[in-house]
Design a protein around this motif. Structure first.
Motif: not given
Ligand SMILES: [Zn+2]
Length: 330
Positions: A53-57, A69-77
């Protein structure tokens, strides 16, 4: 881009295998995370949801990075907070201790809808070994014909309790049990200093479960439980009110203390067989450090384990505990 680790070193290996599959475009449609209780299977499931679900990439397998996952994008959060519209989670409802068929039907129906964000839809079932038979059957159809870009994550400490038709359709991810030193370092970091060693002695190698406990309170409970057990053994405490009191609060922890206490008595008894026979020959009331009949101890240990396994069953706990405590009297 930095990556979020799943939160504990003993989860890294399992996370790496998921990341590699995802990076290679071979994300399974269903995984079964097999993790000993209290070691973070649920955390790894959320991490797996973030992975897709990570949207950072950009969508699709990343060419060079490790791809976590980046852990900080809206998807991750939002996934971590449990508020992601494309993440569905089924857990036992309140005290039922079971995931029911209605929950699974609803989850499968939602999973079949198009994703809100145009990406993956994820469903986590945790713990999956609480799916009752009907719920497991209801899940089977979705497992057999998964929609495109769906990820089902089952978390179980005892996958053998699940039907093979279900487990055989999932890619199994095993979480290795943490070593004591790793658990202690993790607990110190997450919760600060405390006698975590003693907590793990009581509850076993389950650091995530330990993190929810107060080490001082567990220490007090253990000391008080062991003291009462010694008193029951020597006849200075009454099993009836003790059973009544224990069955009303912290019974699971008490039973674990009882198990440990019995195991220690057995160990001492087996280590000192001569002393044991001498003590049994003694006609006087047994001193506090005496060695009980080993067979009786093993029977009591079976009883304690049986009662712990049946904690959710509709039995009279107080009565069962009372007969167990009576058996400790010499
Ligand atoms: Zn992210």
């Amino acid at each position: 881009m930095s990556e979020r680790s799943p939160g504990a070193p003993w989860l890294d290996e399992a996370a790496a295998s998921l990341t590699a599959a995802h990076a290679a475009g071979r994300t399974p449609h269903a995984v079964l995370i097999q993790a000993p209780q209290g070691t973070g299977g649920g955390s790894l499931a959320i991490w797996a949801a973030q992975l897709v679900l990570c949207t950072a990439r950009p969508a699709g397998p990343p060419p060079s990075s490790r791809g976590g996952p980046c852990g900080v994008c809206p998807g991750c959060r939002r996934a971590a907070e449990g508020g992601h519209p494309d993440l569905l989670i089924a857990r036992p409802i309140e005290d039922s201790q079971q995931i029911r068929i209605e929950q699974i039907r609803e989850l499968c129906a939602e999973l079949a809808l198009t994703s809100h964000q145009g990406g993956y839809r994820v469903a986590i079932i945790d713990p999956a070994d609480t799916l009752n038979r009907f719920a497991a059957n209801a899940l089977l159809k979705t497992l057999e014909e998964p929609g495109l870009r769906t990820l089902l994550v089952l978390v179980a400490s005892q996958p053998s309790r699940l039907p093979a038709t279900l487990t055989s359709r999932c890619q199994r991810i095993r979480v290795r049990p943490p070593r004591r030193a790793e658990s202690l370092a993790w607990l110190e970091r997450e919760r600060g200093p405390g006698d975590w060693d003693a907590v793990l002695d009581v509850i076993g190698e389950a650091p995530m479960a330990a993190a929810a406990l107060d080490p001082e309170a567990v220490g007090r409970l253990r000391a008080e439980t062991c003291q009462t057990l010694e008193q029951i053994r020597s006849g200075t405490a009454d099993p009836v009110p003790t059973a009544e009191r224990w069955s009303r609060s912290e019974l699971a922890l008490r039973l674990t203390c009882l198990e440990n206490w019995l195991t220690e008595c057995i160990r001492r008894g087996l280590a000192a067989p001569r002393q044991a026979s001498e003590l049994r020959a003694n006609a006087h009331p047994a001193p506090a450090d005496s060695v009980m009949n080993t067979q009786a101890l093993f029977r009591a240990l079976d009883g304690a384990r049986g009662l712990k396994a049946a904690l959710t069953a509709p039995i009279n706990r107080s009565l069962a505990l009372e007969s167990l405590l009576r058996s400790l009297r010499e």
